[in-house]
Design a protein around this motif. Structure first.
Motif: not given
Length: 371
Positions: A99-104
């Motif tokens: 998912n594109s929010f894994s950086l968080k």
């Protein structure tokens, strides 16, 4: 405990019977560029016919070890891939766990680097390596038992949610980073790493909208087995400076690719870094989103300027700009079409007039900085 011993040879390296492990007392291993890579030439110390480079070997061994220990959320090499039918040959990956929010989820990890107390990260398996400039003639790898990583280095951290094989974060180790938005020195170091890895599959990414967390500039990198669609696109030269072999740089634009892009090519690190950095500062001042793709062993940088999608409010990631897309469901994967991707790219691509202005700006900057 695994012992690490030096062995004699062309490189200073750890014995093969001593895996590059995060053993007790070792914060992370340090890779130092050889002095011959301290100049401005983007030329690897290892020729392709001599096999994998030292840095490439260490990086993949560390990443494989991280995966073998079960720290990856999934096996990205098992994800289904396909070439999407059409003239551009976009690539689609079926991955229902990325998912594109894994950086968080990594934000708390990056935040802990601000402390940098001795041994504070020795238990974090994802910290694979620190890379910095060295003073010896040849590259060397040494374990760091107590001291913090060099402030002018980049921390290489495994991404447990990989987009492709070998996916890592490249995070500046500096406590006093001059700008959380852009650091020319760190960009130069990331470009050097691409050169030193000396593997055509290795690409480095930067996204201006998402690659700043915990006041840190952040790069990503991973290995793509085949050329990305944008790398196969035709280009036309818009600026070329060849008055000095030490400063040669070529600025091109892609032709026939659905997302407007500029390509900067040079074997000179200083020229390439100075020009691209100045352009990035200008884009930031104008509140223009953009992505960077460093490829071809660090000698080529693709710049993808973007406008915010008025419907979704989002911009494309670098790998999407380059033609590589991830789909979360089987239906989305099977239904993926070039028409749908072309619409997504068109929604964030600069208008012709704005792109012409950017081209003129890039040519002017290149002329002023490398002449």
């Amino acid at each position: 405990m695994v012992s690490a011993t030096k062995v004699e040879g062309e490189y200073s390296f750890l014995s093969k019977n001593s895996p590059l492990d995060q053993s007790e007392g070792v914060k992370t291993h340090l890779y130092h560029f050889g002095a011959e890579h301290g100049n401005d030439d983007l030329k690897s110390t290892v020729c392709p016919d001599q096999g994998p480079s030292l840095l490439d070997t260490i990086l993949l061994a560390q990443w494989d070890n991280f995966a073998w220990k079960g720290h990856l959320d999934y096996d990205v090499t098992a994800c289904q891939l396909k070439v999407i039918e059409g003239g551009v040959n976009f690539v689609g990956q079926l991955n229902n766990k990325w998912n594109s929010f894994s950086l968080k989820e990594y934000d708390k990890i990056f935040e802990s680097f601000r402390c940098m107390k001795p041994n504070s990260m020795k238990s974090y398996e994802g910290l694979l390596l620190c890379v910095a400039q060295g003073e010896n003639d040849r590259p060397e790898v040494t374990p760091s038992a107590s001291a913090s990583p060099p402030k002018d280095g980049l921390l290489l951290i495994a991404n447990a949610y990989p987009v492709e094989y070998g996916h890592i974060f490249l995070v500046p180790a500096a406590l006093n980073q001059l700008s959380c938005y852009w650091d020319k020195k760190m960009f130069g170091l990331a470009t050097k790493i691409a050169s030193e890895v000396n593997n055509a599959a290795f690409r480095v990414f930067f996204d201006s909208r998402t690659h700043v967390v915990s006041d840190h500039m952040l790069f990503q990198a991973c290995y793509f087995a085949n050329p990305l669609p944008v790398e196969s696109a035709s280009t036309v030269v818009v600026y070329e400076y060849g008055g000095n072999a030490r400063s040669d740089i070529i600025v091109s634009e892609t032709v026939g690719y659905p997302l407007k892009a500029l390509v900067f090519t040079s074997n000179n690190l200083k020229a390439l870094v100075n020009v691209v950095s100045e352009i990035c500062f200008s884009l930031h001042d104008n509140n223009t989103a953009y992505s960077l793709l460093i490829s071809n062993n660090g000698t080529k940088v693709f710049l993808f300027p973007q406008v915010k999608n008025l419907v979704t409010g989002c911009s494309l990631s670098t790998w999407e700009c380059a033609g590589y897309f991830i789909y979360h469901t089987k239906f989305e994967f099977e239904d993926a079409s070039e028409t749908e991707i072309l619409k997504r790219m068109a929604s964030v691509s600069l208008q012709d007039s704005a792109f012409e202005d950017l081209k003129h700006l890039c040519c002017a900057i290149a002329h002023d900085l490398v002449k």
